[in-house]
Design a protein around this motif. Structure first.
Motif, PDB file in Angstrom:
ATOM      1  N   THR A 147     -10.945  10.968  -0.290  1.00 16.45           N
ATOM      2  CA  THR A 147     -10.500  10.078  -1.188  1.00 16.45           C
ATOM      3  C   THR A 147      -9.071   9.615  -1.342  1.00 16.45           C
ATOM      4  OG1 THR A 147     -12.376  10.959  -2.866  1.00 16.45           O
ATOM      5  CG2 THR A 147     -10.899   9.336  -3.564  1.00 16.45           C
ATOM      6  N   THR A 148      -8.250  10.675  -1.191  1.00 13.05           N
ATOM      7  CA  THR A 148      -6.852  10.506  -1.205  1.00 13.05           C
ATOM      8  C   THR A 148      -6.370   9.593  -0.097  1.00 13.05           C
ATOM      9  OG1 THR A 148      -6.343  12.431  -2.681  1.00 13.05           O
ATOM     10  CG2 THR A 148      -4.572  11.425  -1.454  1.00 13.05           C
ATOM     11  N   THR A 149      -6.987  10.116   0.982  1.00 11.70           N
ATOM     12  CA  THR A 149      -6.638   9.349   2.258  1.00 11.70           C
ATOM     13  C   THR A 149      -7.071   7.894   2.333  1.00 11.70           C
ATOM     14  OG1 THR A 149      -7.065  11.670   3.577  1.00 11.70           O
ATOM     15  CG2 THR A 149      -7.127   9.575   4.758  1.00 11.70           C
ATOM     16  N   PHE A 150      -8.418   7.644   2.031  1.00 11.15           N
ATOM     17  CA  PHE A 150      -8.646   6.201   1.912  1.00 11.15           C
ATOM     18  C   PHE A 150      -7.774   5.383   0.927  1.00 11.15           C
ATOM     19  CE2 PHE A 150     -12.834   7.647   3.588  1.00 11.15           C
ATOM     20  CZ  PHE A 150     -12.905   6.548   4.515  1.00 11.15           C
ATOM     21  N   PHE A 151      -7.393   6.060  -0.305  1.00 12.10           N
ATOM     22  CA  PHE A 151      -6.578   5.338  -1.264  1.00 12.10           C
ATOM     23  C   PHE A 151      -5.218   5.289  -0.759  1.00 12.10           C
ATOM     24  CE2 PHE A 151      -3.260   6.030  -4.483  1.00 12.10           C
ATOM     25  CZ  PHE A 151      -3.498   4.931  -5.284  1.00 12.10           C
ATOM     26  N   MET A 152      -4.716   6.111   0.009  1.00 11.48           N
ATOM     27  CA  MET A 152      -3.259   5.884   0.777  1.00 11.48           C
ATOM     28  C   MET A 152      -3.424   4.852   1.629  1.00 11.48           C
ATOM     29  SD  MET A 152      -1.389   7.372  -1.481  1.00 11.48           S
ATOM     30  CE  MET A 152       0.197   6.957  -0.473  1.00 11.48           C
ATOM     31  N   GLY A 153      -4.674   4.810   2.472  1.00 12.15           N
ATOM     32  CA  GLY A 153      -4.620   3.921   3.294  1.00 12.15           C
ATOM     33  C   GLY A 153      -4.696   2.506   2.842  1.00 12.15           C
ATOM     34  N   GLY A 154      -5.476   2.090   1.948  1.00  7.02           N
ATOM     35  CA  GLY A 154      -5.490   0.836   1.206  1.00  7.02           C
ATOM     36  C   GLY A 154      -4.126   0.475   0.878  1.00  7.02           C
ATOM     37  N   ILE A 155      -3.402   1.425   0.109  1.00 11.67           N
ATOM     38  CA  ILE A 155      -2.178   0.860  -0.367  1.00 11.67           C
ATOM     39  C   ILE A 155      -1.034   0.792   0.722  1.00 11.67           C
ATOM     40  CG2 ILE A 155       0.011   2.221  -1.497  1.00 11.67           C
ATOM     41  CD1 ILE A 155      -2.174   1.578  -3.497  1.00 11.67           C
ATOM     42  N   GLN A 156      -1.289   1.466   1.845  1.00 12.05           N
ATOM     43  CA  GLN A 156      -0.391   1.005   3.017  1.00 12.05           C
ATOM     44  C   GLN A 156      -0.736  -0.442   3.484  1.00 12.05           C
ATOM     45  OE1 GLN A 156      -1.179   4.320   5.483  1.00 12.05           O
ATOM     46  NE2 GLN A 156       0.264   5.762   4.576  1.00 12.05           N
ATOM     47  N   LEU A 157      -1.776  -0.592   3.584  1.00 10.97           N
ATOM     48  CA  LEU A 157      -2.349  -1.879   4.047  1.00 10.97           C
ATOM     49  C   LEU A 157      -1.728  -3.118   3.001  1.00 10.97           C
ATOM     50  CD1 LEU A 157      -5.946  -1.268   5.369  1.00 10.97           C
ATOM     51  CD2 LEU A 157      -3.836  -1.954   6.615  1.00 10.97           C
ATOM     52  N   ILE A 158      -2.005  -2.782   1.674  1.00 10.91           N
ATOM     53  CA  ILE A 158      -1.430  -3.948   0.624  1.00 10.91           C
ATOM     54  C   ILE A 158       0.106  -4.033   1.146  1.00 10.91           C
ATOM     55  CG2 ILE A 158      -0.801  -4.166  -1.811  1.00 10.91           C
ATOM     56  CD1 ILE A 158      -3.493  -2.756  -2.288  1.00 10.91           C
ATOM     57  N   PHE A 159       0.855  -2.972   1.312  1.00 14.40           N
ATOM     58  CA  PHE A 159       2.365  -3.035   1.385  1.00 14.40           C
ATOM     59  C   PHE A 159       2.891  -3.672   2.744  1.00 14.40           C
ATOM     60  CE2 PHE A 159       3.009   0.270  -1.761  1.00 14.40           C
ATOM     61  CZ  PHE A 159       3.076  -0.509  -2.945  1.00 14.40           C
ATOM     62  N   LEU A 160       1.931  -3.615   3.686  1.00 14.43           N
ATOM     63  CA  LEU A 160       1.959  -4.077   5.045  1.00 14.43           C
ATOM     64  C   LEU A 160       1.670  -5.573   4.843  1.00 14.43           C
ATOM     65  CD1 LEU A 160       0.313  -1.756   7.715  1.00 14.43           C
ATOM     66  CD2 LEU A 160       2.644  -2.404   7.365  1.00 14.43           C
ATOM     67  N   GLY A 161       0.960  -6.167   3.977  1.00  9.01           N
ATOM     68  CA  GLY A 161       0.448  -7.377   3.834  1.00  9.01           C
ATOM     69  C   GLY A 161       1.681  -8.154   2.989  1.00  9.01           C
ATOM     70  N   ILE A 162       2.533  -7.146   2.021  1.00 15.40           N
ATOM     71  CA  ILE A 162       3.554  -7.708   1.582  1.00 15.40           C
ATOM     72  C   ILE A 162       4.632  -8.270   2.415  1.00 15.40           C
ATOM     73  CG2 ILE A 162       5.341  -7.371  -0.170  1.00 15.40           C
ATOM     74  CD1 ILE A 162       3.301  -5.957  -1.887  1.00 15.40           C
ATOM     75  N   ILE A 163       4.774  -7.082   3.333  1.00 20.39           N
ATOM     76  CA  ILE A 163       5.815  -7.293   4.354  1.00 20.39           C
ATOM     77  C   ILE A 163       5.573  -8.524   5.259  1.00 20.39           C
ATOM     78  CG2 ILE A 163       7.113  -5.949   6.186  1.00 20.39           C
ATOM     79  CD1 ILE A 163       6.699  -3.656   4.845  1.00 20.39           C
ATOM     80  N   GLY A 164       4.121  -8.449   5.475  1.00 28.37           N
ATOM     81  CA  GLY A 164       3.988  -9.674   6.393  1.00 28.37           C
ATOM     82  C   GLY A 164       4.032 -10.918   5.705  1.00 28.37           C
ATOM     83  N   GLU A 165       3.900 -11.025   4.438  1.00 26.82           N
ATOM     84  CA  GLU A 165       4.280 -12.344   3.700  1.00 26.82           C
ATOM     85  C   GLU A 165       5.740 -12.839   3.898  1.00 26.82           C
ATOM     86  OE1 GLU A 165       2.359 -14.479   2.147  1.00 26.82           O
ATOM     87  OE2 GLU A 165       0.434 -13.527   2.140  1.00 26.82           O
ATOM     88  N   TYR A 166       6.792 -11.819   3.756  1.00 30.06           N
ATOM     89  CA  TYR A 166       7.957 -12.104   3.971  1.00 30.06           C
ATOM     90  C   TYR A 166       8.295 -12.673   5.612  1.00 30.06           C
ATOM     91  CZ  TYR A 166       9.384 -10.423  -0.582  1.00 30.06           C
ATOM     92  OH  TYR A 166       9.660 -10.327  -1.877  1.00 30.06           O
ATOM     93  N   ILE A 167       7.763 -11.789   6.357  1.00 34.06           N
ATOM     94  CA  ILE A 167       7.913 -12.159   7.846  1.00 34.06           C
ATOM     95  C   ILE A 167       7.216 -13.383   8.068  1.00 34.06           C
ATOM     96  CG2 ILE A 167       7.259 -11.286  10.074  1.00 34.06           C
ATOM     97  CD1 ILE A 167       7.126  -8.396   9.159  1.00 34.06           C
ATOM     98  N   GLY A 168       6.049 -13.791   7.737  1.00 30.08           N
ATOM     99  CA  GLY A 168       5.448 -15.072   7.849  1.00 30.08           C
ATOM    100  C   GLY A 168       6.438 -16.321   7.359  1.00 30.08           C
ATOM    101  N   ARG A 169       7.079 -16.135   6.155  1.00 33.49           N
ATOM    102  CA  ARG A 169       7.815 -17.271   5.628  1.00 33.49           C
ATOM    103  C   ARG A 169       9.134 -17.377   6.421  1.00 33.49           C
ATOM    104  NH1 ARG A 169       4.445 -16.049   2.043  1.00 33.49           N
ATOM    105  NH2 ARG A 169       4.089 -17.525   0.555  1.00 33.49           N
TER     106      ARG A 169
END
Length: 329
Positions: free
Chosen positions: A275-297
């Motif tokens: 469960t912890t692995t999946f949770f942390m994987g989801g958090i990492q994807l969210i933060f990658l998305g945030i970084i992607g938003e800045y890079i896209g702009r």
């Protein structure tokens, strides 16, 4: 008033209205606007920006222009969106004071007179603070959440419940025209300029006719543009969360070793670890998305494509047209 006579006089007020498929509303919109224009203390023009309408909006605007010389039209080459259409109108508005409003009549044109009273008192920006919205509970909740989240994350104090309906002095307009970014949130940029600003309370009415153009999805996009254009707080949250997770993982690792080597017991079960692995994987994807938003702009800014393209104009003199300037931005 003839077109030549109108163009030779100094415009005191310019009203900028983006239009997208509003054929059912335009006659009533002009009727209400004309009543307000007759009460003004100076010459006023109305800049309609046809944002790639697929209905008869442009034809109706053209007919109104033939009858009323104070109407000017910018026709964009396609639908670029609300903020680009507003920007096109702002950059081609010649008034000493520029009023921004939507074309759905949810904001009453009579409020413009209250804006002007405040302008005469010395305020450079007067914006409408919406109250008692006559919309669905879901949309009211979305708007309330939007303004508060944006105010929290943006890193700049923005007026709550204040949209684009506003009056801006020429100084503020010129300041906005100097800002070249393409992922624009005009209400935020307006606040960023500073100057002397105030809000007035207005009741947000229901749409006159047709379906609302601003959906919850578009509201989220606007929120993202506001947050990522004005703040690096999401990146800092990602960094802080990363440090916290690293510390927690280190502590859990030491505890696991203690249980295994000293106590001879198993620390936590495999299901907890999965469960912890999946949770942390989801958090990492969210933060990658945030970084992607800045890079896209950043990618959007680097391309330097025009923010909008003007197909044709009506009512503008050659000295007023800035089409070639816009194509180089």
């Amino acid at each position: 008033m003839s077109s030549a006579t109108f163009q030779n006089r100094q415009v005191k007020y310019s009203i900028v209205i983006p239009i997208f498929n509003e054929e059912a509303i335009l006659p009533e919109l002009w009727r209400q606007l004309s009543i307000v224009i007759d009460q003004l203390d100076g010459l006023c023009d109305v800049v309609f920006v046809d944002d790639g309408s697929s209905d008869n909006s442009y034809q109706i605007l053209s007919e109104l222009h033939r009858k009323h010389s104070e109407i000017k039209i910018l026709r964009l080459s396609r639908n670029f969106g609300h903020q680009p259409a507003l920007t096109a109108g702002i950059k081609n508005a010649s008034g000493n004071a520029v009023i921004l409003m939507d074309g759905d009549l949810q904001d009453s044109p009579q409020t413009i007179l209250r804006f002007i009273d405040k302008w005469h008192e010395g305020y450079d920006v007067i914006y409408a603070v919406r109250e008692k919205r006559k919309e669905s509970w879901l949309k009211r909740l979305a708007f309330v959440s939007f303004y508060r989240l944006l105010n929290f994350f943006s890193g700049q104090k923005l007026p709550l419940d204040a949209g684009i309906f506003s009056l801006m002095d020429r100084q503020v307009v010129e300041a906005l025209c100097q800002m070249p970014e393409r992922n624009r949130y005009l209400s935020g940029l307006r606040a960023y300029t500073g100057f002397k600003q105030t809000g007035i309370m207005v009741e947000r009415g229901s749409r006159y006719k047709g379906e609302p153009k601003v959906t919850v999805t578009k509201l989220f996009k606007l929120a993202f543009d506001g947050i990522f254009s004005f703040s690096i707080i999401p990146l800092r949250i990602a960094t802080i969360f990363g440090f916290v997770c690293a510390i927690v993982a280190f502590v859990l690792g030491l505890t696991g070793l203690y249980f295994k080597l000293i106590l001879g017991k198993t620390f936590l079960s495999w299901t907890y670890g999965l469960t912890t692995t999946f949770f942390m994987g989801g958090i990492q994807l969210i933060f990658l998305g945030i970084i992607g938003e800045y890079i896209g702009r950043i990618y959007d800014e680097v391309k330097q494509r025009p923010y909008y393209l003007i197909k044709e104009t009506q009512g503008f003199s050659k000295s007023e047209q800035r089409i070639h300037e816009e194509l180089s931005l």
